[in-house]
Design a protein around this motif. Structure first.
Motif, PDB file in Angstrom:
ATOM      1  N   MET A  74      50.839  10.099   8.897  1.00 60.52           N
ATOM      2  CA  MET A  74      52.232   9.358   8.323  1.00 60.52           C
ATOM      3  C   MET A  74      53.136   9.682   9.768  1.00 60.52           C
ATOM      4  SD  MET A  74      52.131  10.964   4.385  1.00 60.52           S
ATOM      5  CE  MET A  74      53.819   9.815   3.986  1.00 60.52           C
ATOM      6  N   PHE A  75      53.455  10.846  10.285  1.00 57.72           N
ATOM      7  CA  PHE A  75      54.518  11.042  11.190  1.00 57.72           C
ATOM      8  C   PHE A  75      54.508   9.910  12.431  1.00 57.72           C
ATOM      9  CE2 PHE A  75      56.204  12.944  15.266  1.00 57.72           C
ATOM     10  CZ  PHE A  75      57.560  13.161  14.635  1.00 57.72           C
ATOM     11  N   ALA A  76      53.279   9.714  12.887  1.00 60.42           N
ATOM     12  CA  ALA A  76      52.888   8.580  13.845  1.00 60.42           C
ATOM     13  C   ALA A  76      53.431   7.201  13.533  1.00 60.42           C
ATOM     14  CB  ALA A  76      51.406   8.477  14.199  1.00 60.42           C
ATOM     15  N   ASP A  77      53.197   6.852  12.094  1.00 59.65           N
ATOM     16  CA  ASP A  77      53.751   5.535  11.441  1.00 59.65           C
ATOM     17  C   ASP A  77      55.337   5.766  11.248  1.00 59.65           C
ATOM     18  OD1 ASP A  77      53.221   3.143  10.197  1.00 59.65           O
ATOM     19  OD2 ASP A  77      53.967   4.031   8.412  1.00 59.65           O
ATOM     20  N   PHE A  78      55.847   6.748  10.914  1.00 56.89           N
ATOM     21  CA  PHE A  78      57.268   6.912  11.057  1.00 56.89           C
ATOM     22  C   PHE A  78      57.839   6.747  12.289  1.00 56.89           C
ATOM     23  CE2 PHE A  78      60.614  10.327  12.030  1.00 56.89           C
ATOM     24  CZ  PHE A  78      61.374   9.846  11.220  1.00 56.89           C
ATOM     25  N   VAL A  79      57.133   7.482  13.406  1.00 54.96           N
ATOM     26  CA  VAL A  79      57.971   7.252  14.576  1.00 54.96           C
ATOM     27  C   VAL A  79      57.758   5.694  15.120  1.00 54.96           C
ATOM     28  CG1 VAL A  79      57.721   7.885  17.027  1.00 54.96           C
ATOM     29  CG2 VAL A  79      57.607   9.694  15.278  1.00 54.96           C
ATOM     30  N   GLU A  80      56.560   5.097  14.879  1.00 58.79           N
ATOM     31  CA  GLU A  80      56.367   3.810  15.548  1.00 58.79           C
ATOM     32  C   GLU A  80      57.385   2.656  14.925  1.00 58.79           C
ATOM     33  OE1 GLU A  80      52.809   1.009  14.562  1.00 58.79           O
ATOM     34  OE2 GLU A  80      52.055   2.395  16.211  1.00 58.79           O
ATOM     35  N   ARG A  81      57.660   2.773  13.564  1.00 54.41           N
ATOM     36  CA  ARG A  81      58.414   1.978  12.913  1.00 54.41           C
ATOM     37  C   ARG A  81      60.038   2.403  12.972  1.00 54.41           C
ATOM     38  NH1 ARG A  81      54.880  -0.963  10.069  1.00 54.41           N
ATOM     39  NH2 ARG A  81      52.767  -0.307  10.049  1.00 54.41           N
TER      40      ARG A  81
END
Length: 433
Positions: A315-322
């Motif tokens: 979830m954190f990786a998706d948060f940073v990417e977006r």
């Protein structure tokens, strides 16, 4: 729980539905294993020890509420091709601010809690060995290395083994204490004994209700389910997950009612209560049963550790990417390719390190007062945040019409939202202000 099926504007099927089959089950097992922690089991035991079988009905309602929430999260991912954080971001910048603060503070304290919880049964099994801090660091490092070097497929297999151990041990102990079948069925009648309200709300909202419910959609994508053709499969998988969770709750209520209620035995609150229960089991059934229970305790705690290490890092990786490139990230449809890339990304690994190393300092220090308050407030608000934002997303034009909420879904999500708001207020009031 939408009441319609996927069709195009011409009335033709949007994609060929996959047949729901037991062979596909996976993400639900992962979310069940992660969501049920040692502290949840102790809370259930204490409820059983205080009120016997009377609150059995609350466990059943809790199971239905969690099925509705996780189904909504999974349906968003499959129906829209967007991740949950992508949906949150569309609701306004306030969601990004809340999640950013929450995931940093929560991860710092949860990391220490998860490592200590996994170490407790090891120390109880090997009392002459190294102490709690040593085993806590070892379990944290094992979790880090395992998640760092393995993708979802291996992770799911290991979680399945761990929940299998949990299931066998908890059911074995429940059978050993000889449940009162008549009282169990009588407990399905909704009643509230004096002083039971908070325990009832905790049973409905607490067990299996964490940020890992939001991670469910991410695990669905990592499994390879990427569009609405997988909707039936996802729903079967989700029901299996929370029926399994419900069985855990019922089994621990039985143990609390039969083993502790009659004798008025008190347990320490928190994870250490399971060590106390190990001692009670040894006195009644012998060392073999006690050791088996401690193995199940370890499986419960360690599955939660690696589940959070994987799911929340994703979830954190998706948060940073977006957050970095919202337009470019929005072009990517949520699915296995995106999940695989994110599992290899720098933000994924950075959050893994954040969950593992900084929290080790808390093993030697009392949790700072201000941090405890922030953790309590942010954590208490997360489940109302999840329920209410899912209602918002799944009733708006962001979701294709055929997959928007029906009245059953809206009713269940509204009920869960109200429940979690009440729990949120109570948890904030109980903080050591």
């Amino acid at each position: 729980m939408a009441e319609t099926s996927a069709t195009t504007e011409t009335g033709e099927p949007a994609s060929r539905p996959r047949e729901s089959s037991w062979k596909y089950i996976g993400p639900g097992i992962v979310v069940a294993a992660t969501g049920v922690g040692a502290g949840d089991l102790v809370a259930t035991l204490i409820a059983g020890s205080k009120f016997g079988y009377t609150l059995m009905w609350a466990a059943v309602i809790g199971c239905v509420v969690k099925i509705s929430l996780a189904e909504a999260a999974g349906r968003w991912h499959l129906a829209t091709g967007r991740t949950l954080f992508d949906g949150w971001r569309s609701l306004g910048p306030w969601t990004t601010v809340y999640f950013a603060v929450y995931v940093v503070v929560w991860g710092f304290i949860y990391g220490a809690t998860a490592m200590s919880s996994s170490a407790l049964p090891i120390v109880a099994l090997f009392p002459d060995g190294p102490g709690l801090k040593f085993w806590a660091i070892v379990t944290g490092l094992i979790g880090l290395v395992f998640v760092w070097f393995n993708r979802y497929a291996v992770f799911e297999k290991v979680m399945t083994v761990l929940i299998g151990i949990m299931f066998v041990v908890v059911m074995y102990v429940a059978i050993r204490v000889v449940p009162d079948v008549g009282a169990s069925f009588a407990g399905l009648l909704p009643v509230l004994p004096d002083g039971s309200l908070l325990y009832t709300l905790g049973l409905i909202g607490g067990v299996g209700g964490t940020i890992t419910m939001a991670a469910y959609g991410y695990w669905v994508n990592a499994k390879g389910w990427s569009d609405s053709s997988w909707m039936k499969v996802m729903r079967l998988d989700n029901r299996v997950a929370y029926i399994t969770t419900g069985l855990f709750v019922v089994a621990m209520l039985i143990v609390g009612a039969e083993l502790l209620h009659a004798s008025q035995t008190a347990l320490t609150s928190g994870d250490r209560g399971l060590v106390d229960l190990g001692g009670v089991l040894e006195d009644r059934f012998g060392a073999g049963t006690a050791k088996l229970f401690l193995v199940g305790f370890f499986a419960t705690s360690f599955s939660s550790l690696i589940g959070v290490w994987h799911g929340v890092s994703l979830m954190f990786a998706d948060f940073v990417e977006r957050f970095r490139a919202p337009a470019a990230a929005g072009e990517d449809k949520a699915g296995p390719a995106v999940a695989d890339r994110q599992q290899r990304s720098l933000p994924f690994r950075a959050y893994l390190l954040w969950l593992t190393f900084p929290p080790m300092t808390l093993l030697w220090l009392d949790e700072p007062f201000g941090l405890v308050i922030a953790y309590g407030v942010l954590g208490a608000f997360f489940m109302p945040f999840l329920a209410l934002t899912l209602i918002w997303l799944l009733n708006s034009s962001r979701t294709p019409g055929e997959w928007r909420n029906g009245w059953i879904s809206n009713g269940m999500l509204a009920l869960s939202g109200l429940l979690f708001v009440v729990l949120c207020v109570q948890q904030v009031r109980d903080l050591p202000w």
